[in-house]
Design a protein around this motif. Structure first.
Motif, PDB file in Angstrom:
ATOM      1  N   TYR A 167       0.759  -1.146   0.069  1.00 15.67           N
ATOM      2  CA  TYR A 167      -0.110   0.118  -0.002  1.00 15.67           C
ATOM      3  C   TYR A 167       0.994   1.314   0.010  1.00 15.67           C
ATOM      4  O   TYR A 167       0.468   2.409  -0.064  1.00 15.67           O
ATOM      5  CB  TYR A 167      -0.978   0.038   1.425  1.00 15.67           C
ATOM      6  CG  TYR A 167      -1.913  -0.918   1.446  1.00 15.67           C
ATOM      7  CD1 TYR A 167      -2.204  -1.949   0.112  1.00 15.67           C
ATOM      8  CD2 TYR A 167      -2.764  -1.303   2.533  1.00 15.67           C
ATOM      9  CE1 TYR A 167      -3.090  -2.895   0.184  1.00 15.67           C
ATOM     10  CE2 TYR A 167      -3.470  -2.505   2.281  1.00 15.67           C
ATOM     11  CZ  TYR A 167      -3.800  -3.196   0.982  1.00 15.67           C
ATOM     12  OH  TYR A 167      -4.733  -4.135   1.086  1.00 15.67           O
ATOM     13  N   ARG A 168       2.214   1.025   0.147  1.00 21.36           N
ATOM     14  CA  ARG A 168       3.122   2.257  -0.236  1.00 21.36           C
ATOM     15  C   ARG A 168       3.473   2.447  -1.550  1.00 21.36           C
ATOM     16  O   ARG A 168       3.998   3.565  -1.753  1.00 21.36           O
ATOM     17  CB  ARG A 168       4.444   1.949   0.870  1.00 21.36           C
ATOM     18  CG  ARG A 168       4.148   1.455   2.258  1.00 21.36           C
ATOM     19  CD  ARG A 168       3.527   2.751   3.105  1.00 21.36           C
ATOM     20  NE  ARG A 168       3.378   2.212   4.439  1.00 21.36           N
ATOM     21  CZ  ARG A 168       2.643   2.879   5.572  1.00 21.36           C
ATOM     22  NH1 ARG A 168       2.145   4.146   5.106  1.00 21.36           N
ATOM     23  NH2 ARG A 168       2.696   2.280   6.665  1.00 21.36           N
ATOM     24  N   ALA A 169       3.164   1.661  -2.199  1.00 20.01           N
ATOM     25  CA  ALA A 169       3.747   1.744  -3.750  1.00 20.01           C
ATOM     26  C   ALA A 169       3.192   2.909  -4.200  1.00 20.01           C
ATOM     27  O   ALA A 169       3.689   3.676  -5.082  1.00 20.01           O
ATOM     28  CB  ALA A 169       3.563   0.462  -4.476  1.00 20.01           C
ATOM     29  N   PRO A 170       1.900   3.189  -4.096  1.00 14.60           N
ATOM     30  CA  PRO A 170       1.130   4.311  -4.988  1.00 14.60           C
ATOM     31  C   PRO A 170       1.913   5.607  -4.446  1.00 14.60           C
ATOM     32  O   PRO A 170       1.858   6.615  -5.208  1.00 14.60           O
ATOM     33  CB  PRO A 170      -0.325   4.230  -4.568  1.00 14.60           C
ATOM     34  CG  PRO A 170      -0.743   2.860  -4.533  1.00 14.60           C
ATOM     35  CD  PRO A 170       0.507   2.326  -3.671  1.00 14.60           C
ATOM     36  N   PHE A 171       2.060   5.824  -3.453  1.00 15.86           N
ATOM     37  CA  PHE A 171       2.979   7.049  -2.832  1.00 15.86           C
ATOM     38  C   PHE A 171       4.061   7.366  -3.572  1.00 15.86           C
ATOM     39  O   PHE A 171       4.776   8.514  -3.561  1.00 15.86           O
ATOM     40  CB  PHE A 171       3.029   6.837  -1.544  1.00 15.86           C
ATOM     41  CG  PHE A 171       3.855   7.998  -0.525  1.00 15.86           C
ATOM     42  CD1 PHE A 171       3.288   9.174  -0.599  1.00 15.86           C
ATOM     43  CD2 PHE A 171       5.209   7.899  -0.213  1.00 15.86           C
ATOM     44  CE1 PHE A 171       3.971  10.301   0.106  1.00 15.86           C
ATOM     45  CE2 PHE A 171       5.842   8.744   0.344  1.00 15.86           C
ATOM     46  CZ  PHE A 171       5.287   9.856   0.504  1.00 15.86           C
ATOM     47  N   LEU A 172       4.740   6.210  -3.891  1.00 15.13           N
ATOM     48  CA  LEU A 172       6.011   6.236  -4.450  1.00 15.13           C
ATOM     49  C   LEU A 172       5.795   6.948  -5.897  1.00 15.13           C
ATOM     50  O   LEU A 172       7.012   7.583  -6.503  1.00 15.13           O
ATOM     51  CB  LEU A 172       6.836   5.075  -4.699  1.00 15.13           C
ATOM     52  CG  LEU A 172       7.301   4.324  -3.577  1.00 15.13           C
ATOM     53  CD1 LEU A 172       7.856   2.914  -3.857  1.00 15.13           C
ATOM     54  CD2 LEU A 172       8.311   5.084  -2.894  1.00 15.13           C
ATOM     55  N   VAL A 173       4.895   6.860  -6.651  1.00 12.94           N
ATOM     56  CA  VAL A 173       4.758   7.321  -8.255  1.00 12.94           C
ATOM     57  C   VAL A 173       5.103   8.525  -8.287  1.00 12.94           C
ATOM     58  O   VAL A 173       5.865   9.054  -9.176  1.00 12.94           O
ATOM     59  CB  VAL A 173       3.291   6.930  -8.363  1.00 12.94           C
ATOM     60  CG1 VAL A 173       2.836   7.530 -10.026  1.00 12.94           C
ATOM     61  CG2 VAL A 173       3.031   5.459  -8.434  1.00 12.94           C
ATOM     62  N   GLY A 186      14.496   3.196 -11.535  1.00  7.28           N
ATOM     63  CA  GLY A 186      13.578   3.984 -10.570  1.00  7.28           C
ATOM     64  C   GLY A 186      12.102   3.943 -10.788  1.00  7.28           C
ATOM     65  O   GLY A 186      11.337   3.522 -10.166  1.00  7.28           O
ATOM     66  N   VAL A 187      12.002   4.564 -12.022  1.00 10.99           N
ATOM     67  CA  VAL A 187      10.417   4.379 -12.427  1.00 10.99           C
ATOM     68  C   VAL A 187       9.674   3.457 -12.356  1.00 10.99           C
ATOM     69  O   VAL A 187       8.310   3.237 -11.800  1.00 10.99           O
ATOM     70  CB  VAL A 187      10.371   5.280 -13.798  1.00 10.99           C
ATOM     71  CG1 VAL A 187       8.878   5.156 -14.278  1.00 10.99           C
ATOM     72  CG2 VAL A 187      11.057   6.734 -13.841  1.00 10.99           C
ATOM     73  N   PRO A 188      10.159   2.148 -12.587  1.00 11.84           N
ATOM     74  CA  PRO A 188       9.490   0.964 -12.803  1.00 11.84           C
ATOM     75  C   PRO A 188       9.137   0.477 -11.268  1.00 11.84           C
ATOM     76  O   PRO A 188       8.067  -0.580 -11.076  1.00 11.84           O
ATOM     77  CB  PRO A 188      10.240  -0.116 -13.526  1.00 11.84           C
ATOM     78  CG  PRO A 188      10.977   0.558 -14.196  1.00 11.84           C
ATOM     79  CD  PRO A 188      11.625   1.928 -13.301  1.00 11.84           C
ATOM     80  N   THR A 189       9.793   0.878 -10.248  1.00 10.62           N
ATOM     81  CA  THR A 189       9.853   0.331  -8.808  1.00 10.62           C
ATOM     82  C   THR A 189       8.403   0.240  -8.335  1.00 10.62           C
ATOM     83  O   THR A 189       7.992  -0.733  -7.716  1.00 10.62           O
ATOM     84  CB  THR A 189      10.627   0.993  -7.993  1.00 10.62           C
ATOM     85  OG1 THR A 189      12.208   1.277  -8.444  1.00 10.62           O
ATOM     86  CG2 THR A 189      10.705   0.555  -6.414  1.00 10.62           C
ATOM     87  N   PRO A 190       7.430   1.334  -8.309  1.00  8.65           N
ATOM     88  CA  PRO A 190       6.166   1.389  -7.738  1.00  8.65           C
ATOM     89  C   PRO A 190       5.330   0.190  -8.228  1.00  8.65           C
ATOM     90  O   PRO A 190       4.655  -0.748  -7.672  1.00  8.65           O
ATOM     91  CB  PRO A 190       5.603   2.578  -7.873  1.00  8.65           C
ATOM     92  CG  PRO A 190       6.698   3.583  -8.263  1.00  8.65           C
ATOM     93  CD  PRO A 190       7.779   2.671  -8.648  1.00  8.65           C
ATOM     94  N   LEU A 191       5.356   0.010  -9.775  1.00  2.00           N
ATOM     95  CA  LEU A 191       4.805  -1.067 -10.230  1.00  2.00           C
ATOM     96  C   LEU A 191       5.406  -2.467 -10.063  1.00  2.00           C
ATOM     97  O   LEU A 191       4.408  -3.483  -9.560  1.00  2.00           O
ATOM     98  CB  LEU A 191       4.815  -0.954 -11.871  1.00  2.00           C
ATOM     99  CG  LEU A 191       4.106  -1.878 -12.699  1.00  2.00           C
ATOM    100  CD1 LEU A 191       2.408  -1.840 -12.524  1.00  2.00           C
ATOM    101  CD2 LEU A 191       4.285  -1.611 -14.196  1.00  2.00           C
ATOM    102  N   GLY A 247       5.372  -7.361  -5.310  1.00  2.00           N
ATOM    103  CA  GLY A 247       6.101  -7.323  -3.850  1.00  2.00           C
ATOM    104  C   GLY A 247       5.607  -8.497  -3.147  1.00  2.00           C
ATOM    105  O   GLY A 247       6.607  -9.161  -2.314  1.00  2.00           O
ATOM    106  N   PRO A 248       4.521  -9.145  -2.973  1.00  2.00           N
ATOM    107  CA  PRO A 248       4.116 -10.049  -2.117  1.00  2.00           C
ATOM    108  C   PRO A 248       4.608 -11.494  -2.574  1.00  2.00           C
ATOM    109  O   PRO A 248       5.216 -12.110  -1.823  1.00  2.00           O
ATOM    110  CB  PRO A 248       2.625 -10.204  -2.324  1.00  2.00           C
ATOM    111  CG  PRO A 248       2.050  -8.961  -2.890  1.00  2.00           C
ATOM    112  CD  PRO A 248       3.239  -8.307  -3.561  1.00  2.00           C
TER     113      PRO A 248
END
Length: 501
Positions: free
Chosen positions: A373-379, A480-485, A491-492
């Motif tokens: 749930y932290r991933a969207p914040f990284l975008v 870095g840009v692909p990291t949130p996706l 991630g799981p």
């Protein structure tokens, strides 16, 4: 035995209908108390026990956070305070350009390895004692840096001071994790980072004023005096926050046996036997986390690239203004305010946004939490980093108005700190041993923070600020840009794979 939680299949608290978020939270609290009792021989007196750091008053949490964050402020200021006077230091100590850059960045290398020991000891004996010892170590070596006007003493002193100062970056987030639950992670990080993240601006501004009005040696001694004052306040007011340490103390008080030997000699022997038995696995824990947990490897790669570019920028920002814009050391240091603006927006607005996103996604998933749930914040962070690099680089390359250059620097810094904040929150949600996870993720980043500034002058000499920063921006876009996706989708699986190894 601790109860297990399956909100999809099992009734909660005797209910036959779908459990509410409040009921799920109650069961989680009971699970936590059961686990603490099993591990430490004692537990809190229920979920609302006022001795539990989670239940401390907001006032108490905030002043503890401010104390440790002030220590982290010194760490960040020490990194950059010498930037305005680097050329003077190099001249007085007869250093070449490469040795001068090593002098700047060797402090960051000290931040890379000491956290393994600091994290281990803090998870064995608690946060407060380790924090005070490391701060005292920093004060000693930072004060010795300018003594004798020796380049060797300067480099060694900067490295050793960095080792002690690393307690700030290692334990600040850990102390917050001790006091705040996951749903308030953004709020806690906003509190703890508000003061420290002004350091990239305060350090160079203070350094510029000192270098123009005092001897450069005072850049070191003033910070040592400041840290001494913070350590004294911490000695008096910093309250231990680490739950296992607090519970061990509680169990020892409840189970005290007057027939046991209590002499100082016996206590010292028990301490060293306990130290030798527990230190090795505690030191190895961050290394094993880094080696065996693929998710930490991914986080470390992005954080290290992000931090390396940030340190490269800090090391060259002062010379940009003095060499290309012909500003004085004091006036040039004021441009670091742009960096402070970027960090403040990222930490304060970002902390609020992080918590809001997390709670919304958890509610949508019927109360079940997930680090993803932290991933969207990284975008927005991963988008702002390359945008800021391109903007800052080409504005400086064409000698545009200082407003344009500072705007690009602020945009870049805002994105950089959003990425750091989001990645740190992800790790703290996933790894039980917060200090070890932090040490593992930061080791590679601090090595990059040491290495990147060394090649910065050669890179800008050959490519200029425009293509030099563009190169860094393209690398970040690729990694870095692909990291949130990546974290959102895989991630799981990455987390589960690491736990099986």
């Amino acid at each position: 035995m601790a109860a297990t939680l399956d909100v999809e299949k099992a009734p909660v608290l005797g209910m036959t209908t779908e459990p509410t978020e409040e009921e799920i939270e109650q069961l989680k609290q009971q699970d936590r108390l059961n686990a603490l009792m099993k591990e430490h021989g004692s537990t809190w007196d229920g979920p609302s026990d006022p001795q539990d750091p989670y239940n401390w008053s907001s006032t108490r949490k905030i002043y503890v956070a401010i104390i440790v964050s002030m220590g982290q402020l010194v760490t960040i200021m020490t990194t950059s305070i010498v930037a305005p006077s680097l050329s003077t230091i190099a001249q007085d100590l007869h250093m070449g350009s490469s040795e001068m850059q090593v002098t700047f960045s060797i402090f960051v290398l000290g931040l890379a390895f000491a956290p393994f020991l600091i994290a281990a000891l803090s998870e064995m004996y608690g946060r407060k004692s380790i924090w005070i010892i490391c701060n005292s170590w920093y004060i000693l070596w930072n004060s010795l840096c300018p003594v004798g006007h020796s380049s060797g003493m300067m480099i060694v002193g900067r490295f050793m001071a960095g080792s002690g100062a690393s307690v700030g970056t290692t334990l600040t987030s850990s102390v917050l994790t001790d006091m705040y639950r996951a749903e308030h992670r953004g709020k806690s990080l906003a509190i703890a980072t508000f003061i420290p993240y002004l350091g990239p601006a305060i350090g160079p501004i203070l350094g510029g004023v000192i270098s123009q009005n005092l001897r450069w040696e005072w850049s070191f001694w003033i910070l040592s005096l400041f840290e001494a004052a913070i350590t004294l306040v911490g000695l008096l007011l910093f309250v231990e926050t680490y739950t296992p340490t607090l519970l061990r103390r509680k169990a020892a008080a409840q189970q005290h046996d007057p027939s046991l030997p209590s002499s100082k000699v016996v206590k010292v022997k028990v301490f060293y036997r306990d130290l030798s038995k527990r230190l090795k696995p505690s030191i190895l824990r961050p290394i094993l986390l880094l080696v065996k947990r693929p998710v930490i490897q991914v986080v470390s790669l992005i954080v290290s690239l992000n931090f390396g570019v940030y340190c490269l920028m800090l090391s060259t920002y002062a010379s940009l203004w003095t060499d290309r814009y012909n500003e004085s050391e004091t006036i040039s240091s004021l441009n670091y305010i742009a960096i402070a603006i970027g960090t403040t927006i990222a930490t304060q607005a970002g902390g609020y946004a992080m918590d809001r996103i997390y709670r919304k996604l958890r509610k949508r998933n019927k109360g079940q939490a997930s680090p993803e749930y932290r991933a969207p914040f990284l975008v927005p962070g991963v988008m702002l980093v390359p945008i800021g690099l391109f903007w800052y680089g080409w504005s400086a390359n064409t000698t545009m108005s200082w407003v344009m250059v500072d705007a690009g620097a602020a945009i870049y810094t805002c994105g950089s700190f959003i990425v750091t904040q989001g990645m740190l929150a992800y790790l703290l949600d996933e790894i039980e041993h917060a200090a070890s996870a932090n040490a593992a993720s930061r080791m590679l980043s601090n090595i990059c923070g040491f290495a990147f500034p060394i090649f910065a002058p050669q890179m800008y000499d050959r490519l200029g600020y425009g293509w030099g920063n563009s190169l860094l921006g393209f690398v970040f876009i690729a990694l870095g840009v692909p990291t949130p996706l990546l974290l959102w989708i895989w991630g799981p699986k990455l987390r589960a794979w690491g736990k099986k190894r």
